[in-house]
Design a protein around this motif. Structure first.
Motif, short mmCIF file in Angstrom:
data_model
loop_
_atom_site.label_atom_id
_atom_site.label_comp_id
_atom_site.label_asym_id
_atom_site.label_seq_id
_atom_site.Cartn_x
_atom_site.Cartn_y
_atom_site.Cartn_z
N LEU A 52 -103.73 -66.41 46.97
CA LEU A 52 -102.61 -67.23 46.51
C LEU A 52 -102.53 -67.29 44.99
CD1 LEU A 52 -103.02 -70.19 49.04
CD2 LEU A 52 -101.57 -68.16 49.24
N LYS A 88 -105.78 -68.30 51.31
CA LYS A 88 -105.46 -68.74 52.68
C LYS A 88 -106.19 -67.79 53.62
CE LYS A 88 -101.55 -69.44 55.87
NZ LYS A 88 -100.08 -69.31 56.01
N TYR A 146 -107.42 -73.20 53.99
CA TYR A 146 -107.08 -73.01 52.57
C TYR A 146 -108.32 -73.28 51.73
CZ TYR A 146 -102.09 -72.94 53.72
OH TYR A 146 -100.85 -72.61 54.22
N GLN A 158 -102.81 -72.67 43.32
CA GLN A 158 -101.67 -71.78 43.13
C GLN A 158 -101.16 -71.26 44.47
OE1 GLN A 158 -102.48 -68.64 40.32
NE2 GLN A 158 -102.38 -70.01 38.57
N GLY A 159 -99.91 -70.76 44.45
CA GLY A 159 -99.35 -70.10 45.63
C GLY A 159 -98.55 -71.01 46.53
N ASP A 160 -98.14 -70.44 47.65
CA ASP A 160 -97.32 -71.16 48.64
C ASP A 160 -98.21 -71.75 49.72
OD1 ASP A 160 -94.94 -70.43 47.36
OD2 ASP A 160 -94.90 -68.50 48.40
N TYR A 161 -97.88 -72.99 50.08
CA TYR A 161 -98.64 -73.71 51.11
C TYR A 161 -97.66 -74.02 52.23
CZ TYR A 161 -102.30 -73.59 47.75
OH TYR A 161 -103.26 -73.11 46.89
N ASP A 162 -97.56 -73.05 53.17
CA ASP A 162 -96.47 -73.01 54.12
C ASP A 162 -96.88 -73.27 55.57
OD1 ASP A 162 -97.93 -70.73 54.41
OD2 ASP A 162 -96.28 -69.33 54.08
N GLU A 163 -98.12 -73.65 55.77
CA GLU A 163 -98.61 -73.84 57.14
C GLU A 163 -99.63 -74.96 57.15
OE1 GLU A 163 -100.52 -71.03 60.68
OE2 GLU A 163 -100.03 -70.17 58.72
N LYS A 189 -100.81 -79.83 46.46
CA LYS A 189 -100.99 -78.70 47.37
C LYS A 189 -101.76 -79.14 48.62
CE LYS A 189 -99.14 -75.69 44.53
NZ LYS A 189 -97.83 -75.07 44.79
N ALA A 243 -99.53 -81.07 50.89
CA ALA A 243 -98.48 -80.25 51.51
C ALA A 243 -98.92 -79.67 52.84
CB ALA A 243 -98.08 -79.12 50.55
N GLY A 247 -100.39 -63.14 46.48
CA GLY A 247 -99.51 -62.89 47.62
C GLY A 247 -99.99 -61.76 48.51
#
Length: 211
Positions: A6, A12, A21, A26-31, A50, A53, A206
């Motif tokens: 991330l 992740k 996690y 940094q990065g996307d925390y989508d789950e 984060k 989230a 990513g």
């Protein structure tokens, strides 16, 4: 296992049926997370927004106790050598500290006891997230590491040379540099691969690899 960088020291990890996690910053925390691992309480490893989230009803946050106050949520703290099991995933804390990088004379950026690294084991594989650390003697006792996530950016952690020496001592199958700041991870790759059988993988934020 499936591992996604991330950015910085944030990852992740999909291990077994768990979403984990590591050092959220940094990065996307989508789950929604099953487990969140924070190595220490510095914001670039334990960013409250984060963490919040991805916290769900069953999420367990594994972190030093001062992270709990920072994020406003209960945490489960592991001392070096202690383990916790989450389904088919075992997490073990290991030492992480500075002995040669100092905020001021005699005051290390990361004194012993501030934070930890983590060994995450699932499906016969072991991922070692070093956390923020110098190359320390305890690393020489580690065995069976499949993937090493190692800081190599210097200033607060190992630099390229130290990280290469630590990698040679740990002998992982694969090593991935993180916490690199503006340094060239290619230098770390060259040093490691010219002196050992470890394969170095350089990722961009990513990117995902299968373990």
């Amino acid at each position: 296992m499936k591992l996604k960088w991330l950015g910085h020291a944030s990852w992740k990890l999909k291990a077994g049926d768990k979403t984990i996690y590591l050092d959220p910053y940094q990065g996307d925390y989508d789950e929604v997370a099953d487990v969140i691992l924070a190595s220490h309480s510095h914001t670039d490893h334990c960013e409250p927004s984060k963490v919040k989230a991805v916290i769900g009803d069953g999420t367990v946050v594994v972190a030093p106790s001062d992270c709990g106050a920072k994020i406003g949520a209960p945490v489960k703290s592991l001392k070096p050598g202690e383990k916790a099991k989450f389904g088919d995933v075992t997490v073990e804390a290991v030492e992480a500290y500075n002995h040669k990088r100092f905020r001021s004379p005699g005051v290390p950026f990361h004194p012993k006891g501030l934070g930890v690294g983590y060994l995450v084991k699932a499906g016969g594989k072991t991922v070692y997230h070093v956390g923020d650390s110098d190359f320390i003697p305890e690393m020489e006792d580690l065995e069976g590491v499949d993937v090493l996530l190692i800081p190599s950016g210097g200033t607060y952690t190992m630099d390229t040379e130290d990280a290469a020496e630590a990698t040679a001592a740990i002998k992982p199958k694969t090593a991935i540099p993180m916490h690199i700041w503006d340094t060239d991870p290619g230098e770390y790759k060259e040093k490691v691969e010219s002196t050992s059988d470890t394969k170095v993988v350089i990722l961009k934020p990513g990117d995902t690899i299968d373990i």
